[in-house]
Structures are given as C-alpha cells and as structure tokens.
Design a protein around this motif. Structure first.
Motif, PDB file in Angstrom:
ATOM      1  N   UNK A   1     -40.475 -67.497  68.230  1.00 41.68           N
ATOM      2  CA  UNK A   1     -39.187 -66.973  67.758  1.00 41.68           C
ATOM      3  C   UNK A   1     -39.397 -66.044  66.566  1.00 41.68           C
ATOM      4  N   UNK A   2     -40.233 -66.454  65.612  1.00 46.31           N
ATOM      5  CA  UNK A   2     -40.524 -65.594  64.472  1.00 46.31           C
ATOM      6  C   UNK A   2     -41.177 -64.290  64.931  1.00 46.31           C
ATOM      7  N   UNK A   3     -42.061 -64.377  65.917  1.00 43.90           N
ATOM      8  CA  UNK A   3     -42.745 -63.184  66.420  1.00 43.90           C
ATOM      9  C   UNK A   3     -41.754 -62.221  67.065  1.00 43.90           C
ATOM     10  N   UNK A   4     -40.894 -62.745  67.931  1.00 42.12           N
ATOM     11  CA  UNK A   4     -39.905 -61.900  68.602  1.00 42.12           C
ATOM     12  C   UNK A   4     -38.927 -61.308  67.600  1.00 42.12           C
ATOM     13  N   UNK A   5     -38.449 -62.143  66.682  1.00 43.53           N
ATOM     14  CA  UNK A   5     -37.486 -61.675  65.682  1.00 43.53           C
ATOM     15  C   UNK A   5     -38.058 -60.548  64.835  1.00 43.53           C
ATOM     16  N   UNK A   6     -39.284 -60.725  64.395  1.00 39.75           N
ATOM     17  CA  UNK A   6     -39.847 -59.733  63.487  1.00 39.75           C
ATOM     18  C   UNK A   6     -40.233 -58.437  64.187  1.00 39.75           C
ATOM     19  N   UNK A   7     -40.697 -58.500  65.445  1.00 31.91           N
ATOM     20  CA  UNK A   7     -41.066 -57.246  66.117  1.00 31.91           C
ATOM     21  C   UNK A   7     -39.820 -56.445  66.451  1.00 31.91           C
ATOM     22  N   UNK A   8     -38.733 -57.122  66.801  1.00 29.21           N
ATOM     23  CA  UNK A   8     -37.472 -56.416  67.044  1.00 29.21           C
ATOM     24  C   UNK A   8     -36.948 -55.826  65.736  1.00 29.21           C
ATOM     25  N   UNK A   9     -37.028 -56.595  64.664  1.00 30.60           N
ATOM     26  CA  UNK A   9     -36.579 -56.106  63.360  1.00 30.60           C
ATOM     27  C   UNK A   9     -37.453 -54.965  62.859  1.00 30.60           C
ATOM     28  N   UNK A  10     -38.756 -55.019  63.155  1.00 27.28           N
ATOM     29  CA  UNK A  10     -39.662 -53.936  62.774  1.00 27.28           C
ATOM     30  C   UNK A  10     -39.267 -52.639  63.469  1.00 27.28           C
ATOM     31  N   UNK A  11     -38.922 -52.741  64.748  1.00 24.01           N
ATOM     32  CA  UNK A  11     -38.458 -51.566  65.476  1.00 24.01           C
ATOM     33  C   UNK A  11     -37.187 -51.012  64.869  1.00 24.01           C
ATOM     34  N   UNK A  12     -36.289 -51.901  64.466  1.00 24.32           N
ATOM     35  CA  UNK A  12     -35.043 -51.464  63.834  1.00 24.32           C
ATOM     36  C   UNK A  12     -35.314 -50.748  62.517  1.00 24.32           C
ATOM     37  N   UNK A  13     -36.221 -51.304  61.703  1.00 27.33           N
ATOM     38  CA  UNK A  13     -36.553 -50.682  60.419  1.00 27.33           C
ATOM     39  C   UNK A  13     -37.190 -49.312  60.623  1.00 27.33           C
ATOM     40  N   UNK A  14     -38.035 -49.197  61.640  1.00 28.97           N
ATOM     41  CA  UNK A  14     -38.684 -47.909  61.922  1.00 28.97           C
ATOM     42  C   UNK A  14     -37.656 -46.872  62.359  1.00 28.97           C
ATOM     43  N   UNK A  15     -36.705 -47.280  63.191  1.00 26.95           N
ATOM     44  CA  UNK A  15     -35.662 -46.350  63.625  1.00 26.95           C
ATOM     45  C   UNK A  15     -34.791 -45.906  62.454  1.00 26.95           C
ATOM     46  N   UNK A  16     -34.487 -46.840  61.552  1.00 25.42           N
ATOM     47  CA  UNK A  16     -33.702 -46.487  60.372  1.00 25.42           C
ATOM     48  C   UNK A  16     -34.440 -45.453  59.532  1.00 25.42           C
ATOM     49  N   UNK A  17     -35.768 -45.588  59.456  1.00 22.54           N
ATOM     50  CA  UNK A  17     -36.561 -44.636  58.683  1.00 22.54           C
ATOM     51  C   UNK A  17     -36.456 -43.219  59.253  1.00 22.54           C
ATOM     52  N   UNK A  18     -36.182 -43.115  60.555  1.00 21.99           N
ATOM     53  CA  UNK A  18     -36.091 -41.813  61.209  1.00 21.99           C
ATOM     54  C   UNK A  18     -34.667 -41.260  61.229  1.00 21.99           C
ATOM     55  N   UNK A  19     -33.710 -42.041  60.797  1.00 32.11           N
ATOM     56  CA  UNK A  19     -32.312 -41.605  60.823  1.00 32.11           C
ATOM     57  C   UNK A  19     -31.987 -40.770  59.591  1.00 32.11           C
ATOM     58  N   UNK A  20     -30.797 -40.177  59.591  1.00 32.92           N
ATOM     59  CA  UNK A  20     -30.330 -39.425  58.430  1.00 32.92           C
ATOM     60  C   UNK A  20     -30.272 -40.342  57.224  1.00 32.92           C
ATOM     61  N   UNK A  21     -30.663 -39.806  56.074  1.00 39.56           N
ATOM     62  CA  UNK A  21     -30.643 -40.634  54.868  1.00 39.56           C
ATOM     63  C   UNK A  21     -29.360 -40.465  54.067  1.00 39.56           C
ATOM     64  N   UNK A  22     -28.349 -39.832  54.645  1.00 43.01           N
ATOM     65  CA  UNK A  22     -27.060 -39.678  53.980  1.00 43.01           C
ATOM     66  C   UNK A  22     -26.102 -40.728  54.535  1.00 43.01           C
ATOM     67  N   UNK A  23     -25.902 -41.794  53.766  1.00 42.16           N
ATOM     68  CA  UNK A  23     -25.042 -42.883  54.197  1.00 42.16           C
ATOM     69  C   UNK A  23     -23.749 -42.932  53.388  1.00 42.16           C
ATOM     70  N   UNK A  24     -23.384 -41.793  52.771  1.00 43.28           N
ATOM     71  CA  UNK A  24     -22.149 -41.787  51.990  1.00 43.28           C
ATOM     72  C   UNK A  24     -20.927 -41.981  52.884  1.00 43.28           C
ATOM     73  N   UNK A  25     -21.006 -41.442  54.094  1.00 41.31           N
ATOM     74  CA  UNK A  25     -19.920 -41.631  55.043  1.00 41.31           C
ATOM     75  C   UNK A  25     -20.285 -42.785  55.976  1.00 41.31           C
ATOM     76  N   UNK A  26     -19.364 -43.690  56.106  1.00 38.43           N
ATOM     77  CA  UNK A  26     -19.574 -44.790  57.045  1.00 38.43           C
ATOM     78  C   UNK A  26     -20.317 -45.972  56.492  1.00 38.43           C
ATOM     79  N   UNK A  27     -20.710 -45.928  55.193  1.00 43.21           N
ATOM     80  CA  UNK A  27     -21.491 -47.055  54.678  1.00 43.21           C
ATOM     81  C   UNK A  27     -20.663 -48.335  54.610  1.00 43.21           C
TER      82      UNK A  27
END
Length: 464
Positions: free
Chosen positions: A305-331
């Motif tokens: 469970x820890x392995x699955x949770x963290x690899x999915x979360x790692x993918x999410x963190x990586x995708x966030x790193x590639x997204x726009x860094x302007x979160x003033x709208x919609x935060x």
C-alpha cells in the motif's frame, strides 16, 4: 548539466535514499512482535507520542540554527540521527530504548527542512522553484515506493522477517549519511555568514529578474517596489556582523514573508494540513492492524500500500512540477477540493471495517495531499526573500508539529476522551478536521468575493 540541475539531482538522490527504511511500513507490527513484545496500546500511547513531542522541541533548534550552520551540517546531523534511531531498535529493545529511539526520530524527521532549504539557497532563479520542488518531492515519494516494495516483497515471500528489515534500514541510513557528506557547502547565508559586499544594482537587478524582466520599472507605484526596498535593506544589514544585526535581519525577513497575502494563504494550509497529515502517517499502521484484527485478516499489505500510494503521489508531484506555476487564479478551489476530499477519505477510513477499502482510501488521500503540498511549498518559496527559506519553512514546520502535539494530547492521550481514543475515533477526528478546514477555505473565498467593490468593476468596464 547546469549547476541547478546538479544540485537538484544530488538533493533528489539524497531524498530518495533517505526514505529507504524498509522497517517503516511494518514498524507497528515489529514493535508488537516477539522481537520487542509491546502491546498496541503501548505503541499508540507510550511510543509514538514521544516522536511528536521530541519533534516539537527539535524543530525549533532546526529552523533557528539551519542558517547559522549553512544547511549542510543540519543535513548531516539529521542523517546521523537516522542511524542512531534504528541502531537503538536492534537486539530486543526495552520500552525505554524504543522511546529514546523516537527522540532521534524526531530530529531525523524535522531535519528534512534543511535539505529543501539547501536546494532553494543554492538555486537563485525563483522561476525554477516549482520545477525543482516537484522533482525533489517526487524523489522522496519514489524512495518511499522502493522502500514499501522491498518491505512487502520480503515479508510476503518469506525472504525477510521484521528483524531483517531493521538491518536493511540501518544500511539505508548509513548510505544516506555518506551521501550527505558529498553536498557542496553553501558559502554564504543571510543572517550569520554574510557576503563582504554586494552592489545595490545587483540586488535590484535580481529582484527585477525575479519579477518580470527588463521592462519592470522600480518606482513607488510598482507592486514590486517594496521587494526592492526589502532587498536593499538586507544589504544594509549585511554590512555588519553584530549579533543584533542578525536578529534584526531575522525579524525583518519574518515580517517580509508574512506580510504577503499569498504566503499567508498557502502557509495556513501548510500548517493545518501538515499538522493533521503527521498524525495520519504516524497512526495509520495502528488503524490497519486494528481493522485486520476485527476482520480476521491474516496478513498485512502495508508495504504494498505504501509503495502504490507513493508511486502514484510521485507521478502527481512530477506532473505538478510541469504545470503552470501561476496559481493566483483558482487556488481557493484547489485548496477547498483538496481539504474536502482528504476529509471525506479519512472519515471513511475511521468508520470502515474493510481493510482493502481503508487501503484504497489511504492511497487516494496520499495522491491528493502530496499534489497540493507540492503546489503550496513552491508558491511559498517563490514569494520569499532569498535565503530565508530555512527560517520560514522551519517556522511553518514548528507550527504544524505544535498542532500535531495538541492533537496528540487531546485525541490520542486522553484529555478529551478521558481514555485514549482508539484508531477508528482518531481517523474520524482527522477527517472532521480536514472538512472544517474546507469550510474555512470556502468562507474565506466568499468573504474575499464580497469585499470586491461593484463600483470598481463598473469603472473597469467603462474604461474598456
């Protein structure tokens, strides 16, 4: 490879190896096994609270001396604490030795702010912060994935027992210590190790670059004029090495950070959400073991469970790193949905008696929390003065652990319930806390909308 890429790579490797502690997913099972022979109640009320309280006292030390020691020594010290932590658990430890080990766990866990602050201090371009934060956060989660995978495969196959996982954890922390010694030192820090000189124009140019390029005009009418004024004030403080100058500098940066509405908003979420998250990751194994006993489940799948949770979360963190860094709208919507979802998942975990569904809820919770955490940390970092990261993130960590300690006393160790709350009660309370946090985010957004002047909107339209 550019300098910032080398620093990001080194920090990312360190962060991943630091998480390789295969005993961690089965620590509760290890402590209640014949190797240690503690009861679940002793672990819940006499062992884990020690890590919370020690973290509260040691996080103050970490964020106050991180700048003075210029980051690297605190990274090394945290790695040494990790080694001692697992060495103390060897050879059938007593309850007292286990409690002492949790004190070192407190230092090990709070020292994580040092390597994130080190990364920010070594990388000057703020536009890179979301990217490097995402990579470092993803590396942490990849390390946890490998950690959980090795632990689960070892236990399920019968290749390892809990004692073997402990020895692997000792080896992992030793390698972590070795990597920490390879970190290039930070030559200058803001408060105690100042540069000899720094031309005014260089500071101004740096602020201009961070806020939009050469077209930026440093006038009093500019929204970033005070950023330049702050930077010039920092230079004037750098001209002396008196202790009072350092204290003045600390206080100035503290006020500068928390005068920003953006920092206040994201920091508030960080404090309250991380305060509850610390409890979730500390007591989740107690919940899983409780549900397993209630449903007569034979084997725990904590590592998987820890392995699955963290690899999915790692993918999410990586995708966030590639997204726009302007979160003033919609935060506000992001924070509201995050709190609402986390609250619902944790509350469900508290009422469910199906271990598999509890596991699924934990995986979904980790995905949502880690995604929002990556955004929040990068947004705070982007709006801080250079080199004040250890101060600010250390202070936020202190507030989060203070909240965790308050919850530990009131929920886990009996002040509210007269007897300690069981695992189901604890997780229902954590869920309610996130749901209340979602309500506050929604109310804050409504109040901000009400403060907008209709007349000013009309004026804007009339000029178009």
């Amino acid at each position: 490879m550019q300098d910032y890429e080398r620093i990001c790579l080194l920090v990312s490797v360190f962060a991943a190896v630091r998480e390789f502690r295969p005993i961690a997913p089965f620590l509760t099972a290890f402590l209640t096994s014949p190797y240690v022979n503690l009861t679940s109640q002793e672990v819940n009320q006499e062992v884990y609270p020690h890590s919370t309280y020690s973290s509260l006292t040691q996080v103050v030390l970490v964020f106050l001396v991180t700048d003075y020691l210029r980051y690297k020594p605190m990274i090394v010290l945290g790695s040494i604490a990790g080694c001692i932590l697992y060495l103390l658990l060897l050879a059938h430890p007593s309850l007292l030795r286990v409690q002492i080990s949790q004190i070192f766990f407190g230092l090990f866990s709070t020292a994580h702010v040092a390597y994130f602050s080190y990364m920010y201090a070594r990388i000057e371009d703020k536009s890179l912060y979301q990217e490097v934060t995402g990579h470092a956060r993803a590396s942490v989660l990849v390390g946890r994935f490998l950690n959980g995978l090795v632990a689960q495969l070892g236990i399920s196959s019968g290749a390892f027992d809990y004692n073997d996982l402990l020895y692997l954890s000792v080896a992992g922390t030793v390698v972590t210590l070795a990597i920490s010694l390879l970190f290039p030192p930070v030559q200058h820090s803001t408060y105690f190790h100042k540069r000899k000189s720094e031309p005014d124009q260089k500071i101004v140019d740096g602020v201009i670059h961070a806020h939009g390029g050469s077209d930026f005009k440093a006038s009093e009418n500019s929204p970033h004029f005070h950023d330049i004024k702050d930077s010039l004030h920092r230079k004037s403080l750098n001209k002396t090495a008196q202790p009072e100058s350092a204290l003045s500098h600390l206080w100035h940066d503290f006020k500068a950070a928390f005068s920003s509405p953006i920092v206040i908003k994201w920091s508030s979420w960080l404090v309250f959400a991380k305060g509850c998250h610390f409890l979730v990751v500390t007591y989740n194994q107690i919940l899983w073991q409780t549900v397993a006993k209630e449903t007569k489940s034979v084997s725990l799948m904590n590592g998987a469970v820890e392995a699955i949770s963290t690899i999915i979360s790692a993918g999410a963190a990586y995708l966030v790193a590639r997204m726009s860094n302007d979160w003033r709208k919609g935060h506000s919507a992001v924070l509201f949905l995050s709190c609402l979802s986390c609250g619902a998942l944790l509350f469900y975990s508290g009422i469910s008696t199906n271990l598999w569904l509890v596991y699924v809820a934990y995986i979904a919770y980790g995905f949502i929390f880690q995604s929002t955490l990556t955004i929040a940390e990068s947004q705070v970092a982007q709006n801080l003065l250079p080199d004040s990261y250890g101060l600010v993130f250390g202070f936020l960590n202190f507030l989060a652990i203070s909240l965790t300690s308050l919850f530990t006393v009131s929920i886990v160790q009996c002040s509210i319930f007269c007897i300690g709350a069981d695992a189901h009660q604890q997780f229902k309370m954590y869920g309610v806390f996130f749901l209340v946090l979602a309500v506050f985010v929604a109310l804050e957004n409504i109040l901000n909308s009400c403060r907008r002047s209709p007349s000013s909107d009309l004026a804007v339209h009339s000029t178009i």
